[in-house]
Write an enzyme that holds these catalytic residues in place. Structure first.
Site, short mmCIF file in Angstrom:
data_model
loop_
_atom_site.label_atom_id
_atom_site.label_comp_id
_atom_site.label_asym_id
_atom_site.label_seq_id
_atom_site.Cartn_x
_atom_site.Cartn_y
_atom_site.Cartn_z
N HIS A 1 -3.59 -5.98 2.45
CA HIS A 1 -4.85 -6.39 1.83
C HIS A 1 -5.97 -5.41 2.19
O HIS A 1 -6.65 -4.87 1.31
CB HIS A 1 -5.21 -7.81 2.32
CG HIS A 1 -6.48 -8.36 1.75
ND1 HIS A 1 -6.52 -9.20 0.67
CD2 HIS A 1 -7.78 -8.17 2.11
CE1 HIS A 1 -7.78 -9.51 0.39
NE2 HIS A 1 -8.56 -8.90 1.25
N GLU A 2 -6.14 -5.15 3.48
CA GLU A 2 -7.22 -4.26 3.91
C GLU A 2 -6.95 -2.82 3.45
O GLU A 2 -7.88 -2.08 3.12
CB GLU A 2 -7.42 -4.32 5.43
CG GLU A 2 -7.79 -5.72 5.97
CD GLU A 2 -9.00 -6.37 5.30
OE1 GLU A 2 -9.88 -5.63 4.82
OE2 GLU A 2 -9.04 -7.61 5.23
N HIS B 1 -8.31 -2.52 0.04
CA HIS B 1 -9.75 -2.26 0.08
C HIS B 1 -10.00 -0.79 0.41
O HIS B 1 -10.85 -0.14 -0.19
CB HIS B 1 -10.42 -3.13 1.16
CG HIS B 1 -10.65 -4.56 0.76
ND1 HIS B 1 -11.36 -4.92 -0.35
CD2 HIS B 1 -10.29 -5.73 1.36
CE1 HIS B 1 -11.43 -6.25 -0.43
NE2 HIS B 1 -10.78 -6.77 0.60
N GLU C 1 -12.28 -6.92 -4.13
CA GLU C 1 -11.21 -7.87 -3.84
C GLU C 1 -10.05 -7.73 -4.83
O GLU C 1 -8.90 -8.00 -4.50
CB GLU C 1 -11.79 -9.30 -3.84
CG GLU C 1 -10.89 -10.36 -3.24
CD GLU C 1 -10.70 -10.26 -1.72
OE1 GLU C 1 -11.32 -9.38 -1.08
OE2 GLU C 1 -9.92 -11.05 -1.19
ZN ZN Z 1 -10.63 -8.84 0.97
#
Ligand code: ZN
Length: 505
Positions: free
Chosen positions: A268-269, A272, A298
């Site tokens: 997830h990160e 980003h 996101e």
């Molecule tokens: Zn996030």
């Protein structure tokens, strides 16, 4: 009379200096959350408050206001989507908004955020909403004042939403999320009625942290997070930050008793981070080199975490290595069982632990509640009961106490109203991007199966990242997909996945 070129150069120089300050703030905040000794906190808070004041001064300075006023009517501003036009338009928007806030309100808000979070920590530990109520009332009052100061057309919530999701309206978000809710509830029923057990117990067991670090880094690298321009560290609250055009930092949290949290947190990160690394570094500190909205941010993390990272083809590529890394826990587990375990759908109480499908219902509940709070239709007293009623209706579970109910998230204590919907918007956008990438690139699964994520990452660079703030998210969606925001692509994706997961034939 100063010529346009030199006005432009002065604007760029001004913003570049501001970005020197904001990137110093980032590195100090990163350090605060990774390695600051406890007794260093007080001085750090002073450093950060000092820099925040400097940044605020630069962003509201009359020098900046004059430059923008003179450039606004010039030929440089003619095309609002060009690099220069977008720079002038977006900075003018930010400047006007920031100037409309009275200094008193800015200070009251920053104090209320700190006090609110302290009250929230205590209230959550005591499972007692009443202790948090006065802070929540203060935070709401101040944000309403802020909305009234900056202005809005029809809905006060619009003004708050604009801080996180510029270009979006309350009305449009409400429509998209209520469509999404209407489509998700039958999917959830489909899982329940199928009788297929939703069991992820194999993901809990002996997962040595060293091996998790190695696998997490391997996966982040594979999807394209550039370690020459970034790093991966540990923290209590995972996040991603940047401290310069070539300095992107992701943070994750390990649990030796489970695989999923750190692995998916890292993906997830990294998603980003890949977005930030895809911005044009030549425009660092200027709108064309900055992320456009939290929802779009996101959408990048969710796309890599879920649409890629929970796909069967992704695990055909990586499962062999993961199984080898954790022989005790996974030695006897086949690919199919593993893939099913990372895709379990099961209503739960805690947002941050929710699965890909029910996560959206957690967000929709929060959006509906906070929008009613801001509108004044829901008295703060009645919030815990309203929260529990939403959970009963959408997820079929009622929190046993407020600590795992209305008090579970930090956002409202930090006066963040208008932030929650960006999580669900991110999922909707991810559905749109994935569908469009598939249309343009063909069989993504065939690429994932052999660990080739380059075409997808380049597609995202080309269609989304490199535009920075030159197009607002709804404009990007029109450009890339020729559509407006809809739950259709995400729901089609989830339906197709359930067809495979629930098929036991
Ligand atoms: Zn996030």
């Amino acid at each position: 009379m100063e010529d346009l070129e030199s006005l432009w150069n002065r604007l760029v120089a001004h913003e570049r200096q501001t970005s020197l300050l904001t990137s110093i703030v980032s590195i100090l905040s990163w350090d605060e959350r990774t390695g600051l000794p406890p007794r260093g906190a007080e001085w750090r808070a002073e450093q950060l408050a000092y820099l925040a004041g400097q940044v605020h001064q630069r962003r509201t300075s009359t020098e900046l206001g004059d430059l923008l006023e003179r450039l606004r009517e010039s030929e440089l501003a003619a095309d609002p989507h060009s690099d220069r036009g977008a720079t002038i338009a977006r900075l003018k928007h930010d400047y006007d908004k920031e100037r409309k806030l009275p200094q008193r309100l800015v200070e009251e808000l920053s104090r209320a955020e700190v006090l609110g979070q302290q009250a929230w920590v205590e209230a959550r530990a005591a499972r007692d909403f009443a202790r948090f109520r006065p802070s929540l009332e203060t935070n709401l009052r101040l944000r309403r004042e802020q909305a009234d100061a900056t202005g809005y057309e029809s809905n006060r919530y619009d003004a708050l939403l604009d801080s996180y999701e510029p270009g979006e309206t309350t009305e449009n978000v409400r429509r998209a999320l209520s469509d999404l809710r209407a489509a998700l509830l039958p999917l959830l029923a489909r899982v329940r009625d199928s009788g297929v057990p939703q069991d992820d117990s194999i993901l809990h067991g002996d997962f040595p942290v060293d091996a998790q670090r190695r696998i997490g880094r391997r996966a982040a690298e594979a999807i394209g997070f550039d370690f020459e321009r970034g790093r991966l560290d540990e923290t209590d609250h995972p996040f991603c930050t940047e401290a310069g055009p070539h300095d992107h930092r992701i943070l994750t949290r390990y649990d030796a008793g489970g695989f999923a949290q750190a692995f998916y947190g890292t993906l997830h990160e990294a998603g980003h981070g890949i977005y930030e690394q895809g911005l044009r570094s030549a425009f660092y500190g200027l709108p064309p080199g900055a992320f456009v909205s939290l929802g779009l941010h996101e959408s990048q993390s969710r796309l890599w975490e879920n649409l890629v990272g929970r796909s069967r083809s992704f695990w055909e590529f990586l499962y062999g290595e993961v199984r080898q890394a954790f022989p005790a826990a996974l030695g006897a587990i086949g690919l199919d069982s593993f893939w099913r375990a990372v895709n379990v759908v099961r209503p739960s109480l805690i947002r941050v632990e929710a699965d890909e499908l029910t996560y959206n219902l957690h967000i929709i509940a929060r959006f509906e509640l906070e929008e009613a709070l801001v509108r004044g239709d829901l008295p703060v007293d009645e919030l815990p009961a309203a929260w529990n009623a939403k959970y009963a209706e959408y997820l079929g579970i009622v929190p046993p106490h407020d600590g795992v109910g209305v008090l579970q998230d930090v956002h409202w204590s930090a006066a963040l109203f208008g932030y929650f919907p960006t999580y669900a918007l991110g999922n909707l956008y991810a559905g749109h991007w994935f569908e469009a990438a598939q249309r343009d690139l063909g069989d993504l699964d065939a690429m994932f199966r052999v660990g080739d994520f380059v075409p997808l990452r380049r597609w995202l660079n080309e269609h989304l990242h490199r535009h920075g703030r030159c197009y607002l998210p709804p404009e990007l969606l029109q450009r890339v997909c020729g559509q407006s925001l809809s739950s259709r692509p995400l729901i089609a994706y989830l339906n197709a996945k359930l067809d495979r997961l629930l098929d036991r034939s």
